[in-house]
Scaffold this motif. Structure first.
Motif, PDB file in Angstrom:
ATOM      1  N   LEU A 176       0.833  -1.215   0.000  1.00 29.78           N
ATOM      2  CA  LEU A 176       0.000   0.000   0.000  1.00 29.78           C
ATOM      3  C   LEU A 176       0.864   1.260   0.000  1.00 29.78           C
ATOM      4  CD1 LEU A 176      -3.136  -0.547   2.203  1.00 29.78           C
ATOM      5  CD2 LEU A 176      -2.943  -0.343  -0.259  1.00 29.78           C
ATOM      6  N   TRP A 398      -6.719  -5.992  13.338  1.00 30.47           N
ATOM      7  CA  TRP A 398      -5.687  -5.152  12.718  1.00 30.47           C
ATOM      8  C   TRP A 398      -5.291  -3.932  13.553  1.00 30.47           C
ATOM      9  CZ3 TRP A 398      -1.880  -5.808   9.735  1.00 30.47           C
ATOM     10  CH2 TRP A 398      -1.232  -4.724   9.165  1.00 30.47           C
ATOM     11  N   ASP A 433      -7.377 -10.436  10.919  1.00 26.36           N
ATOM     12  CA  ASP A 433      -6.911  -9.661   9.762  1.00 26.36           C
ATOM     13  C   ASP A 433      -5.627 -10.296   9.240  1.00 26.36           C
ATOM     14  OD1 ASP A 433      -5.900  -7.070   8.242  1.00 26.36           O
ATOM     15  OD2 ASP A 433      -7.966  -6.675   8.785  1.00 26.36           O
ATOM     16  N   ASP A 434      -4.776  -9.535   8.622  1.00 28.20           N
ATOM     17  CA  ASP A 434      -3.548 -10.036   8.001  1.00 28.20           C
ATOM     18  C   ASP A 434      -2.605 -10.656   9.050  1.00 28.20           C
ATOM     19  OD1 ASP A 434      -1.686 -10.476   6.079  1.00 28.20           O
ATOM     20  OD2 ASP A 434      -1.343  -8.365   5.579  1.00 28.20           O
ATOM     21  N   TYR A 479      -9.123 -13.109   6.581  1.00 27.89           N
ATOM     22  CA  TYR A 479      -8.609 -12.086   5.671  1.00 27.89           C
ATOM     23  C   TYR A 479      -7.772 -12.749   4.586  1.00 27.89           C
ATOM     24  CZ  TYR A 479      -5.232  -8.369   4.403  1.00 27.89           C
ATOM     25  OH  TYR A 479      -4.436  -7.473   3.739  1.00 27.89           O
ATOM     26  N   CYS A 487      -1.211  -7.405   2.030  1.00 22.34           N
ATOM     27  CA  CYS A 487      -0.527  -6.116   2.205  1.00 22.34           C
ATOM     28  C   CYS A 487       0.660  -6.247   3.156  1.00 22.34           C
ATOM     29  CB  CYS A 487      -1.486  -5.074   2.748  1.00 22.34           C
ATOM     30  SG  CYS A 487      -2.822  -4.704   1.626  1.00 22.34           S
ATOM     31  N   GLY A 488       0.597  -7.171   4.079  1.00 20.62           N
ATOM     32  CA  GLY A 488       1.703  -7.374   5.012  1.00 20.62           C
ATOM     33  C   GLY A 488       2.766  -8.309   4.445  1.00 20.62           C
ATOM     34  N   LYS A 513     -12.624 -10.814   4.582  1.00 25.47           N
ATOM     35  CA  LYS A 513     -12.137  -9.497   4.130  1.00 25.47           C
ATOM     36  C   LYS A 513     -11.146  -9.761   3.012  1.00 25.47           C
ATOM     37  CE  LYS A 513      -9.511  -5.500   5.934  1.00 25.47           C
ATOM     38  NZ  LYS A 513      -9.042  -4.862   7.172  1.00 25.47           N
ATOM     39  N   ASP A 515      -8.661  -8.198   0.448  1.00 22.85           N
ATOM     40  CA  ASP A 515      -7.942  -6.926   0.405  1.00 22.85           C
ATOM     41  C   ASP A 515      -7.055  -6.851  -0.843  1.00 22.85           C
ATOM     42  OD1 ASP A 515      -6.769  -4.587   1.133  1.00 22.85           O
ATOM     43  OD2 ASP A 515      -5.956  -5.291   3.041  1.00 22.85           O
ATOM     44  N   CYS A 555     -12.298  -5.044   0.093  1.00 27.85           N
ATOM     45  CA  CYS A 555     -11.428  -3.998   0.629  1.00 27.85           C
ATOM     46  C   CYS A 555     -10.495  -3.556  -0.489  1.00 27.85           C
ATOM     47  CB  CYS A 555     -10.652  -4.540   1.836  1.00 27.85           C
ATOM     48  SG  CYS A 555      -9.577  -3.327   2.590  1.00 27.85           S
ATOM     49  N   TYR A 557     -10.175   0.105  -0.882  1.00 29.03           N
ATOM     50  CA  TYR A 557      -9.949   1.502  -0.493  1.00 29.03           C
ATOM     51  C   TYR A 557     -10.787   2.510  -1.306  1.00 29.03           C
ATOM     52  CZ  TYR A 557      -6.117  -1.771  -0.441  1.00 29.03           C
ATOM     53  OH  TYR A 557      -5.418  -2.934  -0.425  1.00 29.03           O
ATOM     54  N   ARG A 575     -14.930  -1.140   1.563  1.00 27.10           N
ATOM     55  CA  ARG A 575     -14.225   0.032   2.101  1.00 27.10           C
ATOM     56  C   ARG A 575     -14.359   1.167   1.103  1.00 27.10           C
ATOM     57  NH1 ARG A 575      -9.902  -1.039   5.412  1.00 27.10           N
ATOM     58  NH2 ARG A 575      -8.601   0.611   4.611  1.00 27.10           N
ATOM     59  N   ASP A 579      -6.894   3.652   4.878  1.00 29.83           N
ATOM     60  CA  ASP A 579      -6.967   3.248   6.290  1.00 29.83           C
ATOM     61  C   ASP A 579      -7.196   4.442   7.225  1.00 29.83           C
ATOM     62  OD1 ASP A 579      -6.246   0.901   5.135  1.00 29.83           O
ATOM     63  OD2 ASP A 579      -4.737   0.394   6.635  1.00 29.83           O
ATOM     64  N   MET A 611     -12.458   0.791  10.371  1.00 34.24           N
ATOM     65  CA  MET A 611     -12.812   0.348  11.725  1.00 34.24           C
ATOM     66  C   MET A 611     -12.734   1.474  12.754  1.00 34.24           C
ATOM     67  SD  MET A 611     -10.798  -3.221  11.361  1.00 34.24           S
ATOM     68  CE  MET A 611      -9.419  -2.635  10.450  1.00 34.24           C
TER      69      MET A 611
HETATM   70  C1  GAL Z   1      -4.600  -2.775   4.460  1.00 36.43           C
HETATM   71  C2  GAL Z   1      -6.022  -2.681   4.974  1.00 36.43           C
HETATM   72  C3  GAL Z   1      -5.986  -2.757   6.473  1.00 36.43           C
HETATM   73  C4  GAL Z   1      -5.336  -4.057   6.888  1.00 36.43           C
HETATM   74  C5  GAL Z   1      -3.948  -4.185   6.269  1.00 36.43           C
HETATM   75  C6  GAL Z   1      -3.326  -5.552   6.525  1.00 36.43           C
HETATM   76  O1  GAL Z   1      -4.662  -2.786   3.094  1.00 36.43           O
HETATM   77  O2  GAL Z   1      -6.597  -1.491   4.524  1.00 36.43           O
HETATM   78  O3  GAL Z   1      -7.298  -2.649   6.986  1.00 36.43           O
HETATM   79  O4  GAL Z   1      -6.149  -5.118   6.515  1.00 36.43           O
HETATM   80  O5  GAL Z   1      -4.009  -3.990   4.881  1.00 36.43           O
HETATM   81  O6  GAL Z   1      -2.063  -5.669   5.961  1.00 36.43           O
END
Ligand code: GAL
Length: 763
Positions: A176, A398, A433-434, A479, A487-488, A513, A515, A555, A557, A575, A579, A611
């Motif tokens: 991101l 998250w 979440d992630d 997720y 994303c992580g 979720k 993403d 998700c 954005y 979403r 964030d 959130m």
């Molecule tokens: C972002 C997302 C967050 C969270 C994060 C996890 O893209 O908007 O809400 O999920 O990734 O890495």
């Protein structure tokens, strides 16, 4: 020697050390906002001052690199700037011992090199001569939210006074947003107040009987200077402007000395602000304000009361799970009349389970009873095609745990939903979440030989976790991403969509979720709606092919106006923005920006402004109390309720204070959010810092939020004729749950960033 004379203050010297809340106000500042150069990729030679960066492109700081032509860039990139540091900077300064560098916030990790030498990483100093490695990328804890501040002793020979110096910053972005994205960048010499750390322990109050207690900590970070000054504390009620408390004392802090300051004042039930004013011997000053928590929600009654959504949808032939949300003294018994065939209620727990074969609408009469009385309500069960007939309410890992999430932490949250009574107000989903998958760069296999996705060591048994959560009558969310990585940087569902949907069903997942993350790299045109839709369509088909209902959360954005097509690809929620974090400007921008999408919200398909950021949060193992003031938190929860937004808590539920509980257990606020008409509020007045938002309710009543989004406390007169109401109407204060009387115009005082949430009773 302490020179503090104070009756109300007791000082305790402590050796503990906390983070700084104060913003330095140095006058001797050299701005670093312009002149930066940028290069994608990684090469340690970029740190060397002699490296020739003439071919590098220019870049703006205070703005993520995605906005500047690098929209697919994740991973490494470098920033460099050349500066002449004038010796006048040092000569004019009162304290001459070091140079301070502020680089604002950086997404996600950074190493700072000065004239070729590594000085620090992620705002922490490293020892001179430390070998440069990649260990600053702490994959469990992104440092995106940390203000980067480094210092170099001014007698360090590395600094070339009046000559050119080179700053190089090695950045690693997990996904991101990337780069030096926010804040003012500067180079300065310190003032006395730069050495003072003041930790007001924000939002942390000790409540005993009718008194509030507060402990703050001041520390002198300098090893050489003493700090002399005074501190004035003033506490004022923002509604009637009375002074609740005032005192002033002088302080002396020897080098490296720390002191605790404690004070007590009368409890308040209205918006109240504490002002801390510090003045130092070198004429520098610091001013900090803090809101005092005040509780508006009446305590839970002993009599039984059925709460939460009064309409619920599932699809035919899919496992059904519904926990009747009811408060009141236990033991309590539950009854449900006219349940569809093949649904069974556990009369002791209130959990309804089973599988309904055919579509249909059922008016079920719920009854709960305890030694203090009985409550009855009608629950509409709709067995059809739609899920999430009201916005999902739950918790997601998250905002508190970030990538440091674990199976144990998830189960703790589920337990807290039940033990702390949240499930009795309708809180249902517990979502991972992630960070549960195998990390993309790890050597371990990411999938089993037959392609099934594997969990990492922190999640030893997903199926058991699902069973444990369901046994509590709660629902279980997960997720993933349509790309190769989340994303992580963890394994995601690309080319395994059907298989992952089946695995999720096997684990008992009720909510996904999904993403976008690394899928952006697979797109040719980031703005193409067709390209955005396709991976979401694919996963929708996969979810519809399994033997379970899974609420589907898109998700991405808000790209490509997702609200216009989200429902057509099976989305139950999507979403609408990037964030959120716990900062008034960010919450304001996101929450009050939900206008264009409003007409697309409705039963089964909701706009999600991200959130809630209340309570203890932190996106990693180290949590802090939200930085939103109590008034801002009332605004946040009120607005999200009016917006029919999904309510996803993001805080550590094992650390719930009374104020946060009061925010999330007000059944009349929740009822506005869960109203079955499913209308999203829209603004009807925006004038001079006041915004009035209106939401129509299914019982023909109207919910009105009067928000003061300005910096000052304000008086406001709501002329009800402007709402088309020409006769006097009864108004109800929703937070306090009391009728205020009949009005044709309503005068109120609203604190800065606060709200008055009213219900107009027309029914
Ligand atoms: C972002 C997302 C967050 C969270 C994060 C996890 O893209 O908007 O809400 O999920 O990734 O890495």
């Amino acid at each position: 020697m302490l020179k503090i004379s104070l009756v109300l203050f007791s000082l305790i010297i402590t050796l503990s050390f906390f983070g700084c809340n104060a913003k330095p106000g140095s006058k001797n500042v050299f701005e670093l906002d312009n002149g930066w150069k940028f290069k994608e990729g990684d090469n340690l030679n970029y740190a060397k001052p002699e490296y020739d960066d003439s071919e590098w492109k220019e870049i703006n700081v205070g703005n993520r690199w995605e906005n500047q032509g690098y929209d697919k860039l994740d991973g490494f990139a470098w920033y460099r700037i050349k500066i002449v540091i004038p010796s006048s900077l040092k000569n004019n300064a009162e304290q001459k011992d070091s140079l301070i560098f502020n680089f604002g916030k950086i997404n996600d990790f950074d190493q700072f090199f000065f004239n070729g030498e590594l000085i620090g990483a992620n705002s922490e100093k490293v020892k001179p001569g430390t070998k440069v490695t990649d260990s600053y990328k702490n994959l469990d804890h992104s440092a995106w939210n940390v203000d980067r501040r480094y210092s170099i002793p001014s007698d360090n020979n590395l600094i070339k006074w009046d000559k050119e110096n080179v700053i190089a910053i090695r950045v690693f972005d997990l996904g991101l947003s990337g780069g030096l994205y926010s804040g003012e960048l500067s180079l300065s010499m310190p003032q006395l107040n730069d050495y003072l750390e003041i930790n007001i322990n924000k939002n942390n109050f000790n409540i005993t009987g009718k008194m509030f207690g507060k402990t703050i900590l001041i520390s002198n970070r300098s090893g050489a200077y003493k700090i002399v000054g005074n501190l004035e504390i003033k506490i004022e009620n923002n509604i009637d402007e009375t002074e609740i408390f005032k005192d002033k004392f002088s302080f002396f802090l020897a080098p490296e000395e720390k002191k605790e300051i404690k004070f007590r004042f009368n409890k308040t039930n209205e918006s109240t602000t504490i002002q801390y004013k510090l003045a130092f011997d070198d004429n520098s000053k610091i001013q900090i304000t803090e809101g005092v928590p005040y509780i508006l929600t009446p305590p839970v009654k002993a009599e039984p009361q059925i709460n939460g959504a009064l309409i619920y949808g599932e699809r035919p032939g899919k496992p059904f799970l519904y926990r009747i949300a009811a408060t009141g003294k236990r033991p309590m018994s539950y009854k449900a009349d006219n349940l569809p065939k093949d649904l069974y209620l556990d009369g002791k727990t209130g959990i309804i389970k089973g599988k309904v074969k055919n579509t249909g609408k059922y008016d079920v009469t719920l009854t709960v009873e305890n030694e203090f009385g009985v409550d009855t309500k009608l629950l509409e069960i709709v067995i059809g095609d739609k899920l999430s007939l009201t916005p999902p309410m739950g918790w997601n890992s998250w905002n508190c745990w970030g990538l440091s999430v674990s199976q144990e932490k998830i189960y703790d949250a589920a337990k807290a939903f039940v033990d702390k009574g949240l499930a009795d107000h309708g809180w249902t989903y517990i979502n991972i979440d992630d960070g549960w998958e195998i990390f993309g760069e790890s050597d371990e296999p990411k999938r089993s030989p037959n392609g099934e996705i594997l969990t990492n060591k922190k999640f030893p048994d997903m199926k058991k976790l699902g069973n444990d959560i369901h046994a509590l009558g709660l629902k279980f969310g997960i997720y993933s991403s349509p790309g190769t990585l989340t994303c992580g940087g963890y394994t995601a569902s690309y080319k395994h969509e059907y298989q992952d949907a089946r695995t999720f069903a096997k684990w008992g997942i009720d909510y996904l979720k999904y993403d976008l993350c690394s899928y952006r790299k697979l797109m040719n045109d980031q703005n193409s709606v067709k390209e955005l839709i396709s991976p979401y369509q694919l996963m929708n088909k996969a979810l519809r092919s399994i033997d379970r209902d899974i609420v589907y959360y898109i998700c991405e954005y808000g790209n490509g106006k997702v609200w216009e097509w989200g429902e057509s690809v099976g989305g139950n929620l999507w979403r609408t923005t990037g964030d959120i974090w716990d900062d008034w400007d960010r919450m304001y921008e996101i929450g009050f920006g939900q206008v264009e999408s409003a007409k697309y919200a409705g039963p089964g398909h909701w706009n999600d402004p991200d959130m809630l950021v209340i309570g203890w949060i932190g996106w990693g193992p180290n949590l802090h109390q939200t930085k939103l003031t109590p008034d801002e938190q009332y605004t946040h929860v009120s607005l999200w309720s009016l917006l029919s937004a999904p309510l996803l808590l993001g805080n550590d539920l094992t650390k719930l204070d009374d104020f946060t509980l009061n925010l999330i257990t007000n059944d009349e606020i929740i009822a506005i959010n869960q109203d079955k008409l499913g209308k999203q509020a829209t603004p009807i007045i925006k004038k001079e810092g006041i915004e009035v938002w209106k939401k129509e309710l299914s019982d023909r009543n109207i919910a009105i939020g009067i928000f003061n989004v300005s910096k000052d406390n304000k008086s406001y007169k709501l002329d009800l004729k402007k709402l088309g109401l020409h006769k006097a109407v009864t108004l109800r204060d929703v937070w306090r749950q009391e009728n205020l009387g009949e009005f044709s115009e309503f005068n109120t005082k609203i604190p800065s960033h606060g709200v008055r949430l009213l219900k107009i009773l027309l029914n």
